[in-house]
Design a protein around this motif. Structure first.
Motif, mmCIF file in Angstrom:
data_model
loop_
_atom_site.group_PDB
_atom_site.id
_atom_site.type_symbol
_atom_site.label_atom_id
_atom_site.label_comp_id
_atom_site.label_asym_id
_atom_site.label_seq_id
_atom_site.Cartn_x
_atom_site.Cartn_y
_atom_site.Cartn_z
ATOM 1 N N ALA A 18 0.827 -1.211 0.000
ATOM 2 C CA ALA A 18 0.000 0.000 0.000
ATOM 3 C C ALA A 18 0.856 1.254 0.000
ATOM 4 N N GLY A 70 -2.613 -4.704 -1.686
ATOM 5 C CA GLY A 70 -2.219 -3.547 -0.900
ATOM 6 C C GLY A 70 -1.897 -2.358 -1.779
ATOM 7 N N LEU A 101 -5.045 -0.585 -2.973
ATOM 8 C CA LEU A 101 -5.593 0.251 -1.898
ATOM 9 C C LEU A 101 -4.724 1.483 -1.665
ATOM 10 N N GLY A 102 -3.403 1.334 -1.807
ATOM 11 C CA GLY A 102 -2.516 2.484 -1.646
ATOM 12 C C GLY A 102 -2.788 3.567 -2.675
#
Length: 481
Positions: free
Chosen positions: A301, A429, A432-433
């Motif tokens: 992320a 991840g 989402l980052g």
């Protein structure tokens, strides 16, 4: 007997591992060298695509001024979502159908979807093309790396992982320069066209890998679970990406967030009961492997957000040209490649400490980027160079350590599926980052400097969490699933 097979046989004496293929006994054999060369080339191409798209992103936003920035971030996160959703079933398909066959098919698919992105008439087509491109890359990576690991003895896995990671690091090193030159001379569409000749060259070298391809009798993965996984990840990312624009209490945001979590829960439930799960949850019985995946998810992320924020900062705050931005981005990429090679050659007892050090180096870099040294006045040597060396060096250390630890936690017949699961964690991840980046910028309209400082502070906090996870020791009694 290797350490992996010894642990497996101790837990399952009635089902010993098959003998390694002849190539595994000769790490310098022609087959092993060819597999490593072609898989590293595929890694180079896929990571080159990621780095050049980051460089091209400001140019893409200028070409579509009527499209919201949160929508255009799907050019990056759409690739990551499809990549993450299909990596695990792709690894299982590679085991079931033959890694060489799947690998060559994925190379051809990556070339075709790259052409689709290059010819996209509008942002919707470009985003759709990126989803498809990420899906083909999902089949490309675990099949290629599975080929390498299947002919590599356990004591050489660290060196092979270092070479594979260094290929990605080299792509990140030359990617900014290549991408900057292509965008400056031919426009952003050329960054997708460049994939075609690379893929054709790899197919020519990789045709031998499909001969004598061995299939594992796993069967095909669960299609319903695969669909639930992809839709679940995508809708959660959509909730984070569009939440600021829609409103966090808006029914669309809540529906995407809660619906995505429900779909992921369904996928996990099916994977626990299905004979051929879309998500290889059985591998999580290895405590070491579960920790590696958790760390990869968290670090992915912050890493993806940082990699995309760099070109945006250079273009919007310091007003660098494309070529000047590309040269600046090379600093962190070179540091990443150097530390990746060093981490791959480090003794096994040092690996966990190096992983923690890498996460802390990255945290220090992003924390420094929140200070007054990072303002509207360009400061290449005072600000960018030290942050790039710390951040890029930290990425090279931690990513190599995580890849090596994941490979050492798996029995040989589950290499492709296990590597796919590990990369799924990092890409999930990462998606989402990128969504967090979009949400932070949407929350600071008209104040880009404040938005960047807030984003870098969030990245530092996430990196510290990754360092804590990387520091946790694996249980001594764990055995490969």
């Amino acid at each position: 007997m290797t350490d992996v097979s010894a642990r497996h046989n101790a837990a399952h004496p009635e089902a010993p591992l098959p003998s390694p293929p002849p190539a595994a006994t000769a790490p310098g054999s022609r087959a092993a060298r060819l597999a490593l060369l072609v898989a590293s080339g595929a890694a180079f191409m896929s990571f080159l695509d990621l780095s050049v798209v980051n460089i091209a992103f400001p140019a893409i936003t200028r070409d579509y001024p009527g499209t919201a920035a949160t929508t255009l971030t799907w050019v990056v996160s759409g690739y990551a979502v499809a990549f993450a959703a299909l990596l695990t079933p792709a690894g299982q398909l590679a085991d079931a159908l033959g890694r060489g066959r799947v690998f060559l098919g994925a190379l051809a698919g990556f070339a075709l979807t790259s052409l689709l992105c290059a010819c996209a008439p509008g942002p919707e087509w470009l985003i759709a093309g990126r989803f498809l491109q990420g899906g083909t890359a999902a089949f490309l990576i675990p099949a290629g790396l599975g080929l390498v690991l299947s002919v590599t003895p356990p004591q050489r896995i660290g060196v092979s992982m270092a070479a594979w990671t260094a290929a990605g690091g080299f792509a990140a090193t030359v990617g900014p320069a290549v991408g900057g030159a292509l965008v400056d001379w031919f426009g952003w569409r050329s960054v997708f066209v460049i994939n075609v000749p690379i893929a054709v060259l790899l197919i020519a070298f990789g045709l031998r890998l499909a001969r004598g391809d061995q299939r594992q009798p796993h069967g095909l993965p669960d299609p319903a679970g695969t669909l639930a996984t992809g839709l679940g990840i995508g809708t959660v990312v959509a909730a984070v990406t569009q939440g600021q624009q829609w409103g966090w209490a808006d029914w669309r945001t809540l529906a995407c967030g809660l619906g995505g979590l429900v779909l992921l829960a369904v996928a996990l439930w099916r994977s626990r009961t299905h004979p051929r799960p879309a998500i290889a949850v059985g591998l999580w019985r290895s405590h070491r492997y579960a920790l590696v995946n958790a760390t990869a998810f968290v670090f992915g992320a912050t890493m993806f957000a940082w990699l995309l924020a760099g070109p945006l900062w250079l273009a919007t705050i310091w007003h660098y040209s494309v070529l000047k931005s590309a040269a600046a981005m090379t600093i962190g990429a070179v540091a990443s490649m150097v530390t990746a090679v060093l981490a791959g050659r480090a003794p096994i007892p040092w690996q966990r400490r190096l992983g923690v050090l890498g996460a802390l180096m990255f945290a220090a870099s992003t924390l420094y980027m929140t200070t007054g040294a990072w303002d509207a006045t360009p400061a290449l040597w005072k600000a960018w160079v030290p942050a790039g060396i710390l951040g890029g060096g930290g990425i090279g250390l931690l990513i190599t350590v995580l890849g090596t630890a994941a490979a050492r936690s798996l029995p040989p017949q589950r290499f492709a599926a296990g590597v796919g699961m590990n990369l799924t964690a990092r890409q999930s991840g990462g998606a989402l980052g990128v969504a967090v980046l979009a949400a932070v910028f949407a929350a600071h309209p008209g104040a880009p400097l404040s938005a960047f400082h807030t984003l870098f502070a969030v990245c530092a906090g996430i990196a510290v969490a990754a360092a804590v996870l990387a520091a946790l020791p694996a249980r001594a009694e764990e055995t490969p699933a």
